[in-house]
Design a protein around this motif. Structure first.
Motif, PDB file in Angstrom:
ATOM      1  N   LEU A 152       0.837  -1.207   0.000  1.00  0.00           N
ATOM      2  CA  LEU A 152       0.000   0.000   0.000  1.00  0.00           C
ATOM      3  C   LEU A 152       0.867   1.250   0.000  1.00  0.00           C
ATOM      4  CD1 LEU A 152      -2.814  -0.966   2.538  1.00  0.00           C
ATOM      5  CD2 LEU A 152      -2.820  -1.195   0.054  1.00  0.00           C
ATOM      6  N   GLY A 153       1.749   1.350   0.973  1.00  0.00           N
ATOM      7  CA  GLY A 153       2.705   2.458   1.017  1.00  0.00           C
ATOM      8  C   GLY A 153       2.060   3.819   1.021  1.00  0.00           C
ATOM      9  N   SER A 154       2.611   4.726   0.230  1.00  0.00           N
ATOM     10  CA  SER A 154       2.193   6.132   0.251  1.00  0.00           C
ATOM     11  C   SER A 154       0.901   6.388  -0.496  1.00  0.00           C
ATOM     12  CB  SER A 154       3.297   7.017  -0.335  1.00  0.00           C
ATOM     13  OG  SER A 154       3.571   6.646  -1.679  1.00  0.00           O
ATOM     14  N   GLU A 155       0.335   5.353  -1.141  1.00  0.00           N
ATOM     15  CA  GLU A 155      -0.901   5.546  -1.908  1.00  0.00           C
ATOM     16  C   GLU A 155      -2.109   5.777  -1.018  1.00  0.00           C
ATOM     17  OE1 GLU A 155      -1.118   5.791  -5.278  1.00  0.00           O
ATOM     18  OE2 GLU A 155       1.078   5.739  -5.158  1.00  0.00           O
ATOM     19  N   VAL A 156      -2.015   5.337   0.261  1.00  0.00           N
ATOM     20  CA  VAL A 156      -3.143   5.517   1.166  1.00  0.00           C
ATOM     21  C   VAL A 156      -2.750   6.439   2.309  1.00  0.00           C
ATOM     22  CG1 VAL A 156      -4.115   3.265   0.610  1.00  0.00           C
ATOM     23  CG2 VAL A 156      -2.564   3.489   2.554  1.00  0.00           C
ATOM     24  N   GLY A 157      -3.768   6.972   2.972  1.00  0.00           N
ATOM     25  CA  GLY A 157      -3.536   7.878   4.098  1.00  0.00           C
ATOM     26  C   GLY A 157      -4.284   9.181   3.898  1.00  0.00           C
ATOM     27  N   ALA A 158      -5.521   9.224   4.372  1.00  0.00           N
ATOM     28  CA  ALA A 158      -6.348  10.423   4.201  1.00  0.00           C
ATOM     29  C   ALA A 158      -5.793  11.581   5.028  1.00  0.00           C
ATOM     30  CB  ALA A 158      -7.783  10.130   4.622  1.00  0.00           C
ATOM     31  N   THR A 159      -5.908  12.788   4.516  1.00  0.00           N
ATOM     32  CA  THR A 159      -5.405  13.978   5.215  1.00  0.00           C
ATOM     33  C   THR A 159      -6.495  14.706   5.993  1.00  0.00           C
ATOM     34  OG1 THR A 159      -5.650  15.200   3.135  1.00  0.00           O
ATOM     35  CG2 THR A 159      -3.463  14.360   3.675  1.00  0.00           C
ATOM     36  N   LEU A 160      -7.761  14.327   5.805  1.00  0.00           N
ATOM     37  CA  LEU A 160      -8.862  14.761   6.682  1.00  0.00           C
ATOM     38  C   LEU A 160      -8.957  16.284   6.823  1.00  0.00           C
ATOM     39  CD1 LEU A 160      -8.246  12.103   9.484  1.00  0.00           C
ATOM     40  CD2 LEU A 160      -9.921  11.981   7.623  1.00  0.00           C
ATOM     41  N   GLY A 161      -8.633  17.012   5.763  1.00  0.00           N
ATOM     42  CA  GLY A 161      -8.775  18.464   5.786  1.00  0.00           C
ATOM     43  C   GLY A 161      -7.620  19.215   6.408  1.00  0.00           C
ATOM     44  N   LEU A 162      -6.506  18.556   6.681  1.00  0.00           N
ATOM     45  CA  LEU A 162      -5.368  19.199   7.340  1.00  0.00           C
ATOM     46  C   LEU A 162      -4.364  19.812   6.369  1.00  0.00           C
ATOM     47  CD1 LEU A 162      -4.680  16.591  10.176  1.00  0.00           C
ATOM     48  CD2 LEU A 162      -5.701  18.857  10.418  1.00  0.00           C
ATOM     49  N   ASN A 163      -4.523  19.579   5.083  1.00  0.00           N
ATOM     50  CA  ASN A 163      -3.517  20.053   4.132  1.00  0.00           C
ATOM     51  C   ASN A 163      -3.292  21.561   4.211  1.00  0.00           C
ATOM     52  OD1 ASN A 163      -2.690  17.648   3.022  1.00  0.00           O
ATOM     53  ND2 ASN A 163      -4.172  17.697   1.332  1.00  0.00           N
ATOM     54  N   GLN A 164      -4.374  22.327   4.352  1.00  0.00           N
ATOM     55  CA  GLN A 164      -4.214  23.787   4.381  1.00  0.00           C
ATOM     56  C   GLN A 164      -3.339  24.203   5.560  1.00  0.00           C
ATOM     57  OE1 GLN A 164      -5.723  26.067   6.720  1.00  0.00           O
ATOM     58  NE2 GLN A 164      -5.075  27.933   5.675  1.00  0.00           N
ATOM     59  N   LYS A 165      -3.552  23.617   6.729  1.00  0.00           N
ATOM     60  CA  LYS A 165      -2.734  23.955   7.892  1.00  0.00           C
ATOM     61  C   LYS A 165      -1.292  23.500   7.713  1.00  0.00           C
ATOM     62  CE  LYS A 165      -6.430  24.149  11.323  1.00  0.00           C
ATOM     63  NZ  LYS A 165      -6.966  23.619  12.609  1.00  0.00           N
ATOM     64  N   PHE A 166      -1.113  22.344   7.072  1.00  0.00           N
ATOM     65  CA  PHE A 166       0.244  21.858   6.837  1.00  0.00           C
ATOM     66  C   PHE A 166       1.000  22.775   5.880  1.00  0.00           C
ATOM     67  CE2 PHE A 166      -0.622  17.062   7.802  1.00  0.00           C
ATOM     68  CZ  PHE A 166      -0.758  17.375   9.140  1.00  0.00           C
ATOM     69  N   PHE A 167       0.332  23.182   4.796  1.00  0.00           N
ATOM     70  CA  PHE A 167       0.971  24.094   3.840  1.00  0.00           C
ATOM     71  C   PHE A 167       1.267  25.450   4.485  1.00  0.00           C
ATOM     72  CE2 PHE A 167      -0.774  21.489   0.239  1.00  0.00           C
ATOM     73  CZ  PHE A 167       0.401  21.375  -0.501  1.00  0.00           C
TER      74      PHE A 167
END
Length: 443
Positions: free
Chosen positions: A276-291
């Motif tokens: 599976l590796g990096s293909e899975v793993g939901a970000t649950l709306g956190l991308n904006q805060k991470f960026f």
């Protein structure tokens, strides 16, 4: 300005202490200007990476479930890789903390029969259980540590002056040495933090002895303190936490691993599952805060550095030993202050807590913490639980009773915390007025 001084007095800082501290700050201005120059360079570096990867509003959308086709997550990892000048990166909310990110990197790239080497002495306390240090004498339980899986551990301590034991390192590297872990920051020790240049020198030595060994750097507390990162100096893997420097105070969770593409792939398989590796793993709306946190990180780190230098100057003037001192070059955001007594350590942390925007009314008390060998006192009135890029201080209730101060989302908040901690030391009788200055009192 009188109104600023009055505001500090409202927040519990005496006029005498404020004036005394302002005189110290006047001589720190050249240091602060250099910090701002590094922050400006790093800000442009992050911005360049974001523009190169065409970051757009669509990347802030939430993914759920498996997280397939999360373009924002993929772009964020490309931004990290470009900023750290690596082939790939793994940046995920599923990496719960720095220790977890390090555990994933270690367990992904070590196999039974391999040997892990630390050439910079004992790692941070929370990694003892991960590695299995102490299992042989019953100090730690066997709970899936590297040792339990047949991975041996060896360490070479730093010399008393903080330099590398080159002969010891040469003797320690053998046919089974597969991965070398280098902790950049001091942890709960009073050794110097390692500069990127020093880390590069160590990596060159190790690669010269055994070219195929993996060199991993625990980069926690060190990101954006210099204009280069350990990955620029030869590190195969660079690992850290998003609730420290690179999260900019906005990331509510997460960690990163940046480095060689094949090693990052192994990390992704360990984090999720083989296949599976990096293909899975939901970000649950956190991308904006991470960026946005990563974008803010260089200037937030600069504010924390100013606070660390101010703390060094102020507490050294009281007579407390500090590492590093106000004149030394900085390689992480942590300031160690040896307070010499439990009473002083508790008073210091009480002052930091009293200056917090969250839970300022709480008095910190020493307590048992998972992963630590002695009671620890922690002060952190943070927006994100455990965030150490926010104003915080902690230390073990053990000799030499050193407080480890770090963070401050703004320089001004760090300044207040340092002054409030000093005021609590005065109140507790650990520091007393002495002529035109202040002097530590032996307790």
């Amino acid at each position: 300005m009188d109104e600023i001084k009055q505001m500090y007095e409202t927040l519990g800082i005496s006029g005498e202490l404020y004036d005394y501290a302002e005189n110290i700050l006047a001589r720190l201005k050249p240091r602060f200007e250099k910090i701002d120059a590094v922050a400006e360079y790093n800000q442009m570096k992050v911005l360049t990476a974001m523009q190169k990867n065409k970051v757009c509003e669509a990347y802030f959308a939430a993914s759920t479930g498996y997280g397939y086709n999360d373009a924002g997550r993929d772009a964020l990892e490309a931004v990290y890789a470009d900023t750290f000048h690596t082939q790939a990166a793994l940046v995920r909310p599923q990496l719960t903390c720095g220790t977890h990110a390090l555990t994933v990197a270690l367990s992904a790239n070590l196999r039974p029969g391999d040997e892990l080497l630390s050439p910079v002495g004992k790692p941070y306390d929370t990694l003892e259980g991960v590695i299995g240090i102490g299992e042989e004498d019953g100090k730690n339980h066997r709970t899936g540590s590297l040792r339990e899986y047949g991975i041996r551990y060896r360490q070479v301590d730093l010399r008393p002056d903080g330099s590398f034991d080159y002969e010891g390192i040469r003797a320690a590297i053998n046919d089974r040495t597969h991965l070398v872990t280098i902790q950049r920051s001091k942890g709960y020790q009073t050794r110097p933090t390692l500069s990127v240049a020093a880390i590069g020198e160590l990596i060159r030595l190790i690669k010269g002895i055994k070219p195929d060994v993996i060199c991993m750097v625990d980069n926690c507390y060190g990101e954006f303190v210099e204009t280069i990162e350990p990955s620029d100096a030869g590190a195969d893997l660079c690992v850290g936490s998003l609730i420290k420097n690179p999260g900019g105070g906005l990331a509510p969770i997460g960690g990163y691993i940046a480095g060689r593409a094949d090693l990052i792939e192994q990390c992704a398989y360990r984090l999720t599952a083989p296949g599976l590796g990096s293909e899975v793993g939901a970000t649950l709306g956190l991308n904006q805060k991470f960026f946005q946190g990563f974008f803010m990180a260089p200037t937030v780190t600069a504010g924390a550095l100013k606070g660390a230098i101010f703390a060094a100057a102020l507490y050294a003037s009281f007579g407390y030993p500090v590492i590093p001192d106000e004149k030394e070059e900085r390689h992480d955001i942590i300031q160690a202050v040896t307070l010499k007594s439990p009473k002083a350590l508790v008073a210091f942390c009480k002052g930091i807590q009293a200056a917090a925007p969250v839970d300022s009314f709480v008095d910190p008390e020493p307590g048992d913490m998972p992963g630590y060998t002695s009671q620890v006192i922690m002060a952190a009135g943070a927006f994100v639980q455990g965030s150490s890029i926010e104003l915080s201080a902690d230390g073990p209730l053990a000799e030499p009773y050193a407080a480890y101060f770090q963070g401050g989302l703004t320089w001004y908040h760090a300044k207040l915390g340092i002054l409030r901690a000093a005021q609590e030391l005065i109140k507790a009788g650990c520091v007393a007025k002495d002529g035109a200055g202040y002097q530590m009192q032996e307790i």
